[in-house]
Design a protein around this motif. Structure first.
Motif, mmCIF file in Angstrom:
data_model
loop_
_atom_site.group_PDB
_atom_site.id
_atom_site.type_symbol
_atom_site.label_atom_id
_atom_site.label_comp_id
_atom_site.label_asym_id
_atom_site.label_seq_id
_atom_site.Cartn_x
_atom_site.Cartn_y
_atom_site.Cartn_z
ATOM 1 N N LEU A 108 43.582 37.040 80.215
ATOM 2 C CA LEU A 108 43.564 38.427 80.987
ATOM 3 C C LEU A 108 43.210 39.711 80.197
ATOM 4 C CD1 LEU A 108 46.600 37.781 83.227
ATOM 5 C CD2 LEU A 108 44.246 37.195 83.787
ATOM 6 N N ARG A 109 43.555 39.664 78.842
ATOM 7 C CA ARG A 109 43.125 40.964 78.238
ATOM 8 C C ARG A 109 41.610 40.914 77.940
ATOM 9 N NH1 ARG A 109 46.118 39.416 74.186
ATOM 10 N NH2 ARG A 109 48.142 40.623 75.295
ATOM 11 N N GLN B 245 39.109 43.812 78.789
ATOM 12 C CA GLN B 245 38.320 44.482 77.941
ATOM 13 C C GLN B 245 36.703 44.622 78.625
ATOM 14 O OE1 GLN B 245 39.158 42.628 74.345
ATOM 15 N NE2 GLN B 245 41.171 43.917 74.044
ATOM 16 N N LYS B 246 36.347 43.180 78.885
ATOM 17 C CA LYS B 246 35.063 43.100 79.476
ATOM 18 C C LYS B 246 34.725 43.985 80.743
ATOM 19 C CE LYS B 246 31.553 39.579 80.749
ATOM 20 N NZ LYS B 246 31.487 38.161 81.060
ATOM 21 N N ALA B 247 35.856 44.059 81.380
ATOM 22 C CA ALA B 247 35.620 44.787 82.660
ATOM 23 C C ALA B 247 35.537 46.287 82.495
ATOM 24 C CB ALA B 247 36.718 44.551 83.744
ATOM 25 N N GLU B 248 36.313 46.980 81.599
ATOM 26 C CA GLU B 248 36.198 48.258 81.106
ATOM 27 C C GLU B 248 34.910 48.524 80.606
ATOM 28 O OE1 GLU B 248 38.368 50.592 81.569
ATOM 29 O OE2 GLU B 248 39.917 49.476 82.834
ATOM 30 N N LYS B 249 34.333 47.519 79.737
ATOM 31 C CA LYS B 249 33.130 47.768 79.078
ATOM 32 C C LYS B 249 32.010 47.805 80.203
ATOM 33 C CE LYS B 249 29.926 45.915 75.560
ATOM 34 N NZ LYS B 249 29.756 44.572 74.647
ATOM 35 N N ASN B 250 32.105 46.996 81.190
ATOM 36 C CA ASN B 250 31.308 47.069 82.119
ATOM 37 C C ASN B 250 31.110 48.241 82.969
ATOM 38 O OD1 ASN B 250 30.060 44.652 81.539
ATOM 39 N ND2 ASN B 250 31.396 43.579 82.891
ATOM 40 N N ALA C 6 22.202 41.628 89.834
ATOM 41 C CA ALA C 6 23.284 42.537 90.507
ATOM 42 C C ALA C 6 24.187 41.788 91.472
ATOM 43 C CB ALA C 6 22.831 43.620 91.111
ATOM 44 N N LEU C 7 23.561 40.824 92.252
ATOM 45 C CA LEU C 7 24.004 39.788 93.267
ATOM 46 C C LEU C 7 25.147 38.908 92.178
ATOM 47 C CD1 LEU C 7 21.232 38.880 95.483
ATOM 48 C CD2 LEU C 7 22.926 40.436 95.769
ATOM 49 N N GLU C 8 24.785 38.593 91.153
ATOM 50 C CA GLU C 8 25.399 37.776 90.059
ATOM 51 C C GLU C 8 26.668 38.356 89.703
ATOM 52 O OE1 GLU C 8 26.664 34.155 88.453
ATOM 53 O OE2 GLU C 8 24.900 34.397 89.766
ATOM 54 N N HIS C 9 26.576 39.491 89.406
ATOM 55 C CA HIS C 9 27.858 40.315 89.041
ATOM 56 C C HIS C 9 28.653 40.418 90.417
ATOM 57 C CE1 HIS C 9 27.199 41.662 85.069
ATOM 58 N NE2 HIS C 9 25.895 41.791 85.405
ATOM 59 N N LEU C 10 28.142 40.823 91.548
ATOM 60 C CA LEU C 10 28.880 40.984 92.600
ATOM 61 C C LEU C 10 29.772 39.641 93.029
ATOM 62 C CD1 LEU C 10 26.708 42.876 95.007
ATOM 63 C CD2 LEU C 10 28.824 43.686 93.920
ATOM 64 N N ARG C 11 29.106 38.457 92.824
ATOM 65 C CA ARG C 11 29.742 37.234 93.029
ATOM 66 C C ARG C 11 31.089 36.907 92.081
ATOM 67 N NH1 ARG C 11 24.440 35.562 93.252
ATOM 68 N NH2 ARG C 11 23.681 35.101 95.426
ATOM 69 N N ASN C 12 30.792 37.273 90.706
ATOM 70 C CA ASN C 12 31.916 37.109 89.684
ATOM 71 C C ASN C 12 33.033 37.971 89.871
ATOM 72 O OD1 ASN C 12 29.965 35.222 88.582
ATOM 73 N ND2 ASN C 12 29.161 36.712 87.266
ATOM 74 N N LEU C 13 32.759 39.234 90.434
ATOM 75 C CA LEU C 13 33.720 40.175 90.748
ATOM 76 C C LEU C 13 34.323 39.957 92.364
ATOM 77 C CD1 LEU C 13 31.998 43.202 88.863
ATOM 78 C CD2 LEU C 13 33.963 41.620 88.083
ATOM 79 N N ASP C 14 33.966 39.134 92.771
ATOM 80 C CA ASP C 14 34.397 39.019 94.270
ATOM 81 C C ASP C 14 34.106 40.265 95.120
ATOM 82 O OD1 ASP C 14 35.774 36.764 93.465
ATOM 83 O OD2 ASP C 14 37.577 37.595 92.981
#
Length: 245
Positions: A162-163, A167-172, A197-205
């Motif tokens: 989770l950490r 960190q990856k989410a904060e970087k993005n 962009a669509l791939e990022h949206l799928r990964n981030l729900d």
């Protein structure tokens, strides 16, 4: 103490001395007890007129009342709201059974339960009518040390995952802007292909399937020649011809 979660850090979050060995818990307790001994028996603060805290304590004529263990339980422990029932498996609380030898022959009796927060392995039980302390009870079928160690390791692995995601989410989330040589509105450098962009949206729900179902994405085939068009509801019905005399 070294290794503490909020230990001093340098700029950038790096520890002041990352190679410093951690202080064992036993050594930490020994140092604390030494400090207590030195403070009470060697320290002479001005507020005590040159006496040590122990000397001032011994010279104080105030009477001291000894409080019983049962009274300490009553006034210092948290209490569960409603009375609980002693059953064949002990007392059921928070999906756990608590048992004690003194419960034999008391099945069906009601008790009040008091507990120390974060110490669920033992509870104190009282008579709900008189408040009399009946005794303590311990958790039944406690996990073995090996199971506890495995659970601790699994929780640590989950926390690491989770950490890393955090960190990856904060970087993005960081937005980069184009360099400028004269005053101008900032220009974000966030251009990316639509597929990415669509791939990022799928990964981030954050993906909405309806957003991709564009009407012009798949060309519709030509209608069949024998297809009957629906009747326009606004078209008046045809009138039948009248019979000629």
């Amino acid at each position: 103490m070294p290794g503490y979660t909020h230990a001093p850090t340098l700029r950038g979050g790096k520890p002041v001395d990352p190679d410093q060995p951690l202080l064992p818990f036993e050594e930490f307790v020994r140092l604390v007890l030494e400090w207590v001994q030195r403070w009470n028996h060697e320290n002479t603060p001005k507020s005590l007129n040159g006496h040590t805290p122990r000397e001032a304590w011994d010279a104080d004529p105030a009477l001291i009342d000894t409080v019983s263990t049962e009274a300490l339980h009553t006034y210092t422990l948290e209490r569960h709201g409603r009375p609980l029932t002693i059953n064949n498996g002990g007392v059921r609380w928070r999906k756990r059974n608590y048992i004690a030898d003194w419960m034999h022959g008391r099945v069906g009796e009601k008790v009040h339960l008091r507990y120390l927060p974060h110490h669920d392995h033992r509870v104190e039980l009282y008579d709900p009518q008189t408040g009399r302390h009946l005794g303590h009870a311990v958790m039944a079928q406690q996990a073995t040390p090996e199971q506890g160690l495995s659970l601790k390791r699994a929780r640590a692995r989950q926390a690491d995952r989770l950490r890393t995601k955090l960190q990856k989410a904060e970087k993005n989330r960081n937005i980069r802007y184009a360099a400028v040589t004269r005053p101008a509105p900032p220009t974000p450098l966030d251009a990316m292909p639509e597929e990415e962009a669509l791939e990022h949206l799928r990964n981030l729900d954050g993906f909405d399937p309806a957003a991709e179902a564009l009407p012009d994405l798949i060309e519709l085939p030509e209608p069949d020649a024998g297809l009957t068009l629906p009747i326009n509801p606004h078209t008046p019905p045809p009138t039948e011809p009248k019979d000629q005399p």
